[in-house]
Design a protein around this motif. Structure first.
Motif, PDB file in Angstrom:
ATOM      1  N   ASP A 345       1.072  -1.069   0.401  1.00  8.75           N
ATOM      2  CA  ASP A 345       0.407   0.172  -0.055  1.00  8.75           C
ATOM      3  C   ASP A 345       1.190   1.479  -0.226  1.00  8.75           C
ATOM      4  O   ASP A 345       0.154   2.001  -0.773  1.00  8.75           O
ATOM      5  N   VAL A 346       2.174   0.948   0.938  1.00 12.23           N
ATOM      6  CA  VAL A 346       2.780   2.142   0.570  1.00 12.23           C
ATOM      7  C   VAL A 346       3.441   2.711  -1.176  1.00 12.23           C
ATOM      8  O   VAL A 346       3.872   2.900  -1.283  1.00 12.23           O
ATOM      9  N   TRP A 347       4.118   1.576  -1.028  1.00 17.29           N
ATOM     10  CA  TRP A 347       5.053   1.136  -2.882  1.00 17.29           C
ATOM     11  C   TRP A 347       4.209   0.933  -3.992  1.00 17.29           C
ATOM     12  O   TRP A 347       4.726   1.969  -5.204  1.00 17.29           O
ATOM     13  N   ASN A 348       3.105   0.381  -3.870  1.00 21.42           N
ATOM     14  CA  ASN A 348       2.489  -0.534  -4.902  1.00 21.42           C
ATOM     15  C   ASN A 348       2.758  -0.528  -6.099  1.00 21.42           C
ATOM     16  O   ASN A 348       3.268  -0.865  -6.737  1.00 21.42           O
ATOM     17  N   PHE A 349       3.394  -1.092  -6.132  1.00 22.19           N
ATOM     18  CA  PHE A 349       4.865  -2.043  -7.133  1.00 22.19           C
ATOM     19  C   PHE A 349       3.824  -2.733  -7.593  1.00 22.19           C
ATOM     20  O   PHE A 349       3.673  -2.709  -9.302  1.00 22.19           O
ATOM     21  N   LYS A 350       2.992  -3.246  -7.307  1.00 22.84           N
ATOM     22  CA  LYS A 350       1.973  -4.855  -7.831  1.00 22.84           C
ATOM     23  C   LYS A 350       0.683  -3.470  -9.027  1.00 22.84           C
ATOM     24  O   LYS A 350       0.052  -3.514 -10.162  1.00 22.84           O
ATOM     25  N   MET A 351       0.650  -2.504  -8.435  1.00 21.93           N
ATOM     26  CA  MET A 351      -0.668  -1.076  -8.956  1.00 21.93           C
ATOM     27  C   MET A 351       0.479  -0.094 -10.263  1.00 21.93           C
ATOM     28  O   MET A 351      -0.373  -0.797 -10.766  1.00 21.93           O
ATOM     29  N   THR A 352       1.739  -0.411  -9.951  1.00 27.11           N
ATOM     30  CA  THR A 352       2.197   0.823 -10.497  1.00 27.11           C
ATOM     31  C   THR A 352       3.153  -0.138 -11.991  1.00 27.11           C
ATOM     32  O   THR A 352       3.478   0.407 -12.632  1.00 27.11           O
ATOM     33  N   GLY A 353       3.684  -1.595 -11.629  1.00 25.19           N
ATOM     34  CA  GLY A 353       4.006  -2.400 -12.610  1.00 25.19           C
ATOM     35  C   GLY A 353       2.848  -2.673 -13.738  1.00 25.19           C
ATOM     36  O   GLY A 353       1.809  -2.164 -13.341  1.00 25.19           O
ATOM     37  N   ARG A 354       3.982  -2.501 -15.148  1.00 23.38           N
ATOM     38  CA  ARG A 354       2.879  -2.339 -15.923  1.00 23.38           C
ATOM     39  C   ARG A 354       2.956  -4.039 -16.843  1.00 23.38           C
ATOM     40  O   ARG A 354       3.401  -3.844 -18.251  1.00 23.38           O
ATOM     41  N   TYR A 355       2.605  -4.461 -15.928  1.00 26.04           N
ATOM     42  CA  TYR A 355       2.431  -6.054 -17.073  1.00 26.04           C
ATOM     43  C   TYR A 355       1.893  -6.192 -18.133  1.00 26.04           C
ATOM     44  O   TYR A 355       2.174  -7.660 -18.749  1.00 26.04           O
ATOM     45  N   GLU A 356       0.582  -5.513 -18.334  1.00 28.71           N
ATOM     46  CA  GLU A 356       0.560  -5.599 -19.427  1.00 28.71           C
ATOM     47  C   GLU A 356       1.238  -5.476 -20.814  1.00 28.71           C
ATOM     48  O   GLU A 356       1.690  -5.593 -21.543  1.00 28.71           O
ATOM     49  N   MET A 357       1.560  -3.857 -20.733  1.00 22.02           N
ATOM     50  CA  MET A 357       2.761  -3.332 -21.286  1.00 22.02           C
ATOM     51  C   MET A 357       3.980  -4.589 -21.435  1.00 22.02           C
ATOM     52  O   MET A 357       4.060  -4.512 -22.601  1.00 22.02           O
TER      53      MET A 357
END
Ligand SMILES: NC(=O)NCCC(=O)O
Length: 377
Positions: A345-357
């Motif tokens: 929740d602090v760093w959000n790597f799962k949210m900011t990771g551009r997996y689709e790209m």
């Protein structure tokens, strides 16, 4: 390259750095300071009798209103081989079973819920040789081999999940050999198995002579104590391998290994720690100790030194000190798995990771006619 005489990085720092410097160096190299675990006196006495090191640390998470702490105690085991590698195979395996049983009993005294042994723990490290016999005789069935049966008893007796990395012989499928970790539930039932995905092609680690690249993907095992995965040894150099276990929901990823100083000691403190940070999970790096036996290496020169130094790393970048470079050891770590989501929740790597790209670009990049996107003047 240092052998057994150089005990550990931690001991060296403590010996030579003045306290204010030591604190700053530790802050950078180890992150937030961890509390030592108050382990039972009998556990230390037993460890001393059995001649292995015992250390314990606690990783803490912030208190939450809606979720209770999700506490789990993990145990990491590193060890030498107790018998010379030219002793009869069955005697070597039995001696290792006895050694591990003694260590697991101490882990049970310390309240360990999930324990993991080192890579190919039932045998001397012989994958460097290319010779087949007697080394392939150490391979066993993951489902009903003597080591799995032995671990099932340990798991049931101690109410402990056991991660048992072995050389597997799959007799139902052409007798193929694999580098496998069997995951046994605390009920004693086999939860499943996972196989080493990446095989080293570096130095004398000629492991592709012995077994195939894993074909089971990136399974994650739901245990009573949390979701775990096993990234075996050389897989730790592959960030996408860690990522896939994490994408499948792993909260703790074990990395049972066998690696030597000249090759990897400068990578060791970074890789599992970085994986914990990048994937918002805990990682547990385990390495064996000692030299490759002369009976294995047959005078081919200096293979190198297995430097132990097993440690646990957390998603907030904190980590335990390493176990010794030279002694058998048990590292106990108390984890609060709530820390994974809190750091997410602090760093959000799962949210900011551009997996689709990445997926789209990787799908193109693996095509034989791919030409890299390089923009030139
Ligand atoms: N067992 C194994 O994969 N060792 C390779 C060396 C390393 O990854 O450091």
């Amino acid at each position: 390259m240092a052998g057994a005489e150089w005990k550990s990085l931690e001991e060296c720092l403590e010996k030579h750095l003045p306290l204010p410097d030591l604190q700053e160096v530790k802050r950078v190299l180890y992150g937030k300071e961890l509390r030592s675990l108050d382990l039972p006196r009998e556990a230390f006495e037993a460890a001393s009798r059995e001649d292995f090191e015992l250390q314990g640390y606690a990783f803490e998470a912030a208190e939450e209103q809606l979720r209770r702490p999700r506490i789990v105690h993990v145990g990491l085991v590193q060890n030498r081989i107790p018998l010379p590698a030219n002793a009869p195979v069955a005697e070597q395996v039995s001696a290792l079973h006895r050694r591990i049983k003694a260590i697991v009993e101490v882990a049970a005294m310390c309240g360990v819920n999930i324990i993991c042994f080192q890579e190919a723990w039932t045998m001397p490290f012989a994958f460097c040789t290319r010779e087949k016999l007697p080394w392939t005789e150490f391979a066993e069935s993951a489902e009903d081999g003597p080591t799995t049966r032995f671990c099932q008893k340990l798991a049931k007796n101690h109410d402990m999940v056991v991660v048992s990395p072995i050389l597997e012989r799959d007799s139902e499928h052409g007798d193929v050999l694999w580098n496998t970790a069997v995951v046994i539930s605390n009920s004693g039932a086999i939860l499943g198995k996972t196989r080493k995905n990446h095989i080293p092609r570096v130095g004398d680690f000629n492991e592709s002579t012995y077994y195939m690249e894993g074909n089971l993907g990136h399974p994650v095992f739901q245990t009573q104590f949390g979701r775990i995965a096993v990234n075996i040894c050389y897989g730790r150099h592959h960030p996408l391998n860690w990522l896939m276990y994490s994408i499948n929901g792993a909260e703790i990823i074990f990395n049972p290994s066998a690696t030597i100083g000249a090759l990897s000691e400068s990578l060791w403190p970074i890789e599992a720690r970085n994986a914990a940070i990048a994937n918002h999970c805990f990682t547990c790096a385990i390495n064996r100790v000692g030299t490759v036996s002369p009976e294995v290496w047959l005078g081919r020169g200096d293979f190198g030194y297995f430097y132990g130094s097993s440690y646990v790393a957390a998603p907030d970048s904190s980590r335990t000190p390493g176990l010794s470079r030279s002694r058998d050891g048990l590292l106990v770590a108390k984890l609060d798995l709530n820390l994974c989501q809190q750091v997410n929740d602090v760093w959000n790597f799962k949210m900011t990771g551009r997996y689709e790209m990445y997926a789209r670009e990787l799908a193109e990049a693996v095509k034989s006619n791919y030409s890299p996107t390089i923009v030139k003047e």
